[in-house]
Design a protein around this motif. Structure first.
Motif, PDB file in Angstrom:
ATOM      1  N   LYS A 150       0.814  -1.209   0.000  1.00  0.00           N
ATOM      2  CA  LYS A 150       0.000   0.000   0.000  1.00  0.00           C
ATOM      3  C   LYS A 150       0.854   1.269   0.000  1.00  0.00           C
ATOM      4  O   LYS A 150       0.601   2.210  -0.739  1.00  0.00           O
ATOM      5  CB  LYS A 150      -0.923   0.002   1.229  1.00  0.00           C
ATOM      6  CG  LYS A 150      -2.160   0.863   1.034  1.00  0.00           C
ATOM      7  CD  LYS A 150      -3.064   0.789   2.261  1.00  0.00           C
ATOM      8  CE  LYS A 150      -3.717  -0.575   2.432  1.00  0.00           C
ATOM      9  NZ  LYS A 150      -4.344  -0.729   3.772  1.00  0.00           N
ATOM     10  N   GLU A 151       1.893   1.292   0.834  1.00  0.00           N
ATOM     11  CA  GLU A 151       2.581   2.561   1.089  1.00  0.00           C
ATOM     12  C   GLU A 151       3.877   2.775   0.313  1.00  0.00           C
ATOM     13  O   GLU A 151       4.278   3.907   0.075  1.00  0.00           O
ATOM     14  CB  GLU A 151       2.839   2.707   2.594  1.00  0.00           C
ATOM     15  CG  GLU A 151       1.530   2.557   3.345  1.00  0.00           C
ATOM     16  CD  GLU A 151       1.541   3.226   4.698  1.00  0.00           C
ATOM     17  OE1 GLU A 151       2.535   3.949   4.972  1.00  0.00           O
ATOM     18  OE2 GLU A 151       0.591   3.029   5.458  1.00  0.00           O
ATOM     19  N   THR A 186       5.199   3.170  -2.682  1.00  0.00           N
ATOM     20  CA  THR A 186       4.620   3.341  -4.012  1.00  0.00           C
ATOM     21  C   THR A 186       5.628   3.087  -5.127  1.00  0.00           C
ATOM     22  O   THR A 186       5.247   2.807  -6.258  1.00  0.00           O
ATOM     23  CB  THR A 186       4.065   4.761  -4.163  1.00  0.00           C
ATOM     24  OG1 THR A 186       5.051   5.666  -3.677  1.00  0.00           O
ATOM     25  CG2 THR A 186       2.784   4.915  -3.368  1.00  0.00           C
ATOM     26  N   LYS A 201       7.402  -2.053  -7.619  1.00  0.00           N
ATOM     27  CA  LYS A 201       6.699  -2.533  -8.797  1.00  0.00           C
ATOM     28  C   LYS A 201       5.813  -3.709  -8.405  1.00  0.00           C
ATOM     29  O   LYS A 201       4.683  -3.822  -8.858  1.00  0.00           O
ATOM     30  CB  LYS A 201       7.728  -2.972  -9.840  1.00  0.00           C
ATOM     31  CG  LYS A 201       7.176  -3.470 -11.145  1.00  0.00           C
ATOM     32  CD  LYS A 201       8.370  -3.914 -12.008  1.00  0.00           C
ATOM     33  CE  LYS A 201       7.924  -4.641 -13.249  1.00  0.00           C
ATOM     34  NZ  LYS A 201       9.081  -5.334 -13.854  1.00  0.00           N
ATOM     35  N   GLN A 225      12.417   3.471   2.526  1.00  0.00           N
ATOM     36  CA  GLN A 225      10.974   3.589   2.820  1.00  0.00           C
ATOM     37  C   GLN A 225      10.469   2.404   3.633  1.00  0.00           C
ATOM     38  O   GLN A 225       9.706   2.557   4.581  1.00  0.00           O
ATOM     39  CB  GLN A 225      10.178   3.689   1.519  1.00  0.00           C
ATOM     40  CG  GLN A 225      10.294   5.054   0.846  1.00  0.00           C
ATOM     41  CD  GLN A 225       9.444   5.141  -0.415  1.00  0.00           C
ATOM     42  OE1 GLN A 225       8.773   4.177  -0.789  1.00  0.00           O
ATOM     43  NE2 GLN A 225       9.477   6.293  -1.056  1.00  0.00           N
TER      44      GLN A 225
END
Lengths: 246, 407
Positions: free
Chosen positions: B95-96, B98, B101, B243
């Motif tokens: 979800k987060e 982004t 791939k 991330q």
């Protein structure tokens, strides 16, 4: 035309211990002369030969070869003089054992920068002048007799049309009979081709083949005489007897 | 004296002493051929390790449970045992993060698998449909696990060719057959294409089942053992890695990054580490080979010094008939260079043959690079110049009178 004036050569062996091999030697040799320089060992004749052959420079004095003072030249300049004006014949022949007769004779022309085709022509001509049969041209030196080897060496000395041919004890390693043949070759070159030849030897018998004998002892000339009664050369062919009448 | 004359002299000189020439040349041949072979083997090893790392997928960031403390990666003894990564973590990453791939969580374990009397112990991977793209897996027969399979907790399996051979025999047609994992019956819906390679555990000896099925029936909990995240391109990998770290630290309520209960592994880092290791090996091997080259060069110098001494009278004669210093210098230098150059040519052929043999017998995939061949020629010529210089200089400085008198 060769002219040396008051040549001295001093060798220093360590500090203050010097040896004077030549103590002021002067003479002149004209073109076409056949001169023997004779003296016992230690007389300074080898030192004189080295200076005449542009292998070494004198300590003092001057040496004119073809009107050019060659007594104070650098190593490379001396190499040029040797290349163009002097032909050597040594007691120990000094042929390159790996190379053929023809290649040995062509060697001075290689250094003189003569092109390949001409080298071969001139080498063959020189070998014929020196009296070597054509069948030996492709042989190596170990396939030749002493007399033949020395004639190859003579051809090598001759091939660059030098002003002066220097022969240092050329018969020293040969038996008497072969030696006579080699000396006969020098006489022929002198007589028929007008070559200037200096023969260095310690033997009177050998020296007497020349027209003029310069005797040297302890670094000084003690006698300089011309031989007027010329011996008669019946033949220089190897298979015939050479008779000499002093 | 033209260059052609010098080469002619060199040929006669080298030919006249064949054994000595050959033995001296052998030193250079051994040196050059070992340099060529060693660099070829080193580069081959590098390529094969890189390709085996690439075969697990491309542009991957792997998230595994377990602490990552201090510098570098922990020895993976604890990997898989720590239960800190959950399905929820994987969903959050999907979800987060982004830039990712594709994300493929997996749960793996070794189980006994049986089929009609045969049985084997193999890796069971519970995963989702993204696994195919993320891990570079291809299907040869049937199909792979679908999202529908995950939703319905289907008891279906995709089998690797090695596992299939063990259970059903070589090349058997198995789609539609059933196997039992932990006594639960699974229907085979596909077979993966053979990948070969043994670098990181054979990719062919595996059985894939839906992640949810594995969690429910095999593991009995909602933890995952690895989350593979694929980046679009190599450049974004570091950012994705950062991330994921931030996201998971936040989810696990850990404020100090050094206390993280998971580790992230960037595929580019693995490749870089592996290739730096093989790079060091290549350098080491070449250095050893280089030493033999130097020894060969010393052999050349030794021979040239002997030659100069032996041919002192010849040098004297050459000088007497008008050779200058540079003539003698060039003659002996070229003799040394010709010797090393021929040695170099033979060495390249030999080295190439060695690496071909290593290749042929399947020890390692080697590659002889053109640059190493040119380098070998350059080095062998250079060795001729370096080790021939001193003997040639000595020859050129001989005094003609003393040289002629030499006995």
């Amino acid at each position: 035309m060769i002219e040396i004036k008051n040549i001295t050569k001093t060798f220093s062996q360590g500090n203050e211990n010097t040896f004077q091999a030549l103590q002021g030697v002067s003479f002149a040799i004209n073109d076409g002369e056949f001169v023997a320089i004779m003296g016992p060992s230690g007389s300074g004749k080898s030192t004189l030969m080295h200076i005449l052959g542009a292998l070494d420079s004198p300590t003092l004095g001057s040496y004119f070869l073809d009107g050019k003072d060659v007594s104070k030249l650098t190593d490379d300049e001396l190499a040029d003089i040797r290349k163009n004006k002097i032909g050597f014949v040594f007691q120990s022949f000094n042929l390159l054992s790996r190379s053929t007769v023809l290649r040995n004779v062509m060697l001075p022309l290689v250094y003189a920068g003569i092109d390949r085709d001409e080298r071969k022509l001139r080498a063959e001509k020189a070998l014929i002048s020196a009296g070597l049969e054509e069948t030996h041209f492709k042989h190596l030196s170990n396939q030749l007799s002493g007399g033949q080897i020395q004639r190859v060496a003579i051809a090598r000395a001759l091939v660059n049309n030098p002003t002066l041919i220097l022969a240092d004890e050329p018969t020293g390693n040969l038996d008497t009979k072969t030696g006579e043949i080699v000396l006969g070759t020098f006489q022929k070159l002198n007589k028929e081709l007008g070559r200037t030849i200096i023969l260095i030897t310690h033997e009177r018998d050998v020296a007497e083949h020349a027209e003029r004998i310069i005797t040297i002892r302890d670094g000084l000339i003690v006698e300089d005489s011309k031989i007027h009664e010329r011996r008669i050369i019946t033949s220089i062919q190897e298979n015939k007897t050479i008779q000499t009448h002093p | 004296m033209t260059i052609f004359d010098i080469f002619e002299e060199t040929y006669i000189a080298l030919k006249s002493n064949k054994i000595r020439t050959g033995l001296t040349m052998l030193g250079i041949v051994i040196g050059i051929s070992s340099v060529i072979a060693m660099t070829a083997i080193g580069q081959g090893a590098q390529a094969s390790i890189a390709s085996s790392i690439q075969s697990i997928g491309s542009n991957l960031v792997l998230v595994t449970p377990g602490a990552q403390r201090g510098q570098g990666f922990q020895v993976s003894s604890g990997r898989g045992t720590a239960r800190t990564l959950t399905q929820g973590d994987a969903d959050a990453i999907i979800k987060e993060v982004t830039l990712a791939k594709a994300v493929s969580p997996e749960i793996s374990g070794r189980y006994q698998v049986t089929s009609k009397g045969k049985n084997t112990n193999t890796s069971i991977i519970g995963t989702n449909s993204s696994y195919l793209g993320v891990r570079n897996v291809e299907i040869s027969e049937g199909s792979f696990i679908t999202d529908q399979n995950l939703k319905s907790l289907s008891k279906v399996a995709v089998i690797g060719p090695t596992a299939r051979d063990d259970l059903f025999g070589q090349g058997a047609n198995v789609v539609g057959e059933t196997i039992k994992i932990k006594n639960i019956v699974f229907k085979i819906i596909g077979v993966t294409k053979a990948k070969g390679g043994t670098g990181f555990g054979s990719q062919d000896d595996m059985i894939f089942i839906p992640l949810t099925t594995a969690q429910r029936f095999l593991a009995g909990d909602a933890y995952v053992t690895t989350i593979s995240v694929q980046a679009n391109n190599p450049e974004s990998m570091t950012e994705i890695q950062d991330q994921i770290k931030v996201l998971l630290l936040d989810r696990h309520n850990i404020s100090d990054p050094t206390q993280a209960d998971f580790s992230t592994l960037n595929q580019a880092d693995i490749v870089a580490t592996a290739s730096s290791v093989t790079g060091i090996f290549t350098v080491l091997l070449s250095a050893v080979a280089g030493i033999s080259l130097v020894v060969g060069g010393i052999g050349i110098m030794n021979m040239m010094l002997t030659t100069v001494t032996e041919r002192t009278r010849e040098i004297g004669l050459r000088k007497a008939i008008g050779a200058k210093r540079k003539d003698i210098n060039l003659q002996f230098l070229i003799e040394a260079v010709v010797l090393t150059f021929i040695g170099g040519v033979v060495g390249v052929v030999f080295g190439w043959a060695i690496s071909f043999a290593v290749n042929y017998f399947g020890i390692i995939q080697t590659s002889v690079s053109l640059s190493s061949i040119f380098l070998a020629f350059g080095v062998s010529t250079g060795i001729g110049i370096i080790f021939g210089y001193y003997p040639a200089r000595r020859a050129s400085r001989l005094h003609p009178i003393e040289a002629l008198r030499y006995e």
